[in-house]
Scaffold this motif. Sequence first.
Motif, PDB file in Angstrom:
ATOM      1  N   VAL A 119      -7.762  -1.751  -2.272  1.00 25.63           N
ATOM      2  CA  VAL A 119      -7.185  -0.784  -0.789  1.00 25.63           C
ATOM      3  C   VAL A 119      -5.985   0.148  -1.500  1.00 25.63           C
ATOM      4  O   VAL A 119      -6.044   1.656  -1.857  1.00 25.63           O
ATOM      5  N   ALA A 120      -5.493  -1.384  -2.343  1.00 26.92           N
ATOM      6  CA  ALA A 120      -3.890  -1.071  -2.397  1.00 26.92           C
ATOM      7  C   ALA A 120      -3.723   0.371  -3.620  1.00 26.92           C
ATOM      8  O   ALA A 120      -3.255   1.164  -3.912  1.00 26.92           O
ATOM      9  N   GLU A 121      -5.156   0.580  -4.508  1.00 26.46           N
ATOM     10  CA  GLU A 121      -4.865   1.702  -5.662  1.00 26.46           C
ATOM     11  C   GLU A 121      -5.445   3.113  -4.685  1.00 26.46           C
ATOM     12  O   GLU A 121      -4.678   3.762  -5.032  1.00 26.46           O
ATOM     13  N   ARG A 122      -6.470   3.119  -4.313  1.00 23.12           N
ATOM     14  CA  ARG A 122      -6.779   4.097  -3.318  1.00 23.12           C
ATOM     15  C   ARG A 122      -5.505   4.151  -2.622  1.00 23.12           C
ATOM     16  O   ARG A 122      -5.616   5.371  -2.060  1.00 23.12           O
ATOM     17  N   PHE A 123      -5.424   3.603  -1.569  1.00 28.87           N
ATOM     18  CA  PHE A 123      -4.015   3.969  -1.016  1.00 28.87           C
ATOM     19  C   PHE A 123      -2.901   4.440  -2.083  1.00 28.87           C
ATOM     20  O   PHE A 123      -2.379   5.808  -1.561  1.00 28.87           O
ATOM     21  N   LEU A 124      -2.722   4.036  -2.962  1.00 28.35           N
ATOM     22  CA  LEU A 124      -1.670   4.608  -3.797  1.00 28.35           C
ATOM     23  C   LEU A 124      -1.974   6.255  -3.723  1.00 28.35           C
ATOM     24  O   LEU A 124      -0.670   6.852  -4.139  1.00 28.35           O
ATOM     25  N   ARG A 125      -3.187   6.024  -4.601  1.00 27.54           N
ATOM     26  CA  ARG A 125      -3.353   7.556  -4.897  1.00 27.54           C
ATOM     27  C   ARG A 125      -2.824   9.033  -3.637  1.00 27.54           C
ATOM     28  O   ARG A 125      -2.899   9.849  -4.253  1.00 27.54           O
ATOM     29  N   ILE A 126      -3.813   9.063  -2.268  1.00 24.55           N
ATOM     30  CA  ILE A 126      -3.567   9.188  -1.122  1.00 24.55           C
ATOM     31  C   ILE A 126      -2.221   9.025  -1.088  1.00 24.55           C
ATOM     32  O   ILE A 126      -2.049   9.926   0.099  1.00 24.55           O
ATOM     33  N   ALA A 127      -0.883   8.523  -1.333  1.00 25.23           N
ATOM     34  CA  ALA A 127       0.176   8.369  -0.406  1.00 25.23           C
ATOM     35  C   ALA A 127       0.905   9.576  -0.134  1.00 25.23           C
ATOM     36  O   ALA A 127       1.389  10.081  -1.325  1.00 25.23           O
ATOM     37  N   GLN A 128       1.976   9.520   0.833  1.00 22.16           N
ATOM     38  CA  GLN A 128       2.667  10.852   1.186  1.00 22.16           C
ATOM     39  C   GLN A 128       4.319  10.173   1.521  1.00 22.16           C
ATOM     40  O   GLN A 128       5.311  10.807   2.207  1.00 22.16           O
TER      41      GLN A 128
END
Length: 167
Positions: free
Chosen positions: A130-139
């Motif tokens: 989840v952390a990696e997926r979030f990091l890729r889409i974070a704004q």
Amino acid sequence: MYQQILVAVDDSETSAHALDAALQLARDAGAKLQPLFVVDVPMLVYDLPGSDLTHARDALLEQGASVIEDAVARMKLAGLQGTPRIAETDQAGNDIAHCILRAASEFKADLVVMGTHGRRGVRRLVLGSVAERFLRIAQCAVLMIPAHSAKPVTSDAQATEPIREPS
């Protein structure tokens, strides 16, 4: 300096480390803090004939309420303000990472703090991150707290003891 900090929480030790870091950052910056628990009922389960997710969802909501209650108690000890939140993934394909993104946007977060288990290889492929997926889409800025960081501070010391920086 950060004014709005969102911290993703669950009932894991890694999440406790992330909450420790978020509490200290919010206290140091005078920021508002929003603990966020995401309820995720996998979409595949919806496709099973006769599946009733009410019990699973209710259990996750109960778990979330407990985690949020603990986070709020720790915020009060630290003298912090903020509004906790429980969000849910939906059948439209919004996974946990996208729920965190949506919550961060609605909260107007300057920073999102979350724990990461640091899985590698096959375990990461199978379990995902989840952390990696979030990091890729974070704004906004993201602070990842590794699973092997310092032990969470407990009791009255929460509001005064510093958090050790990960090495």
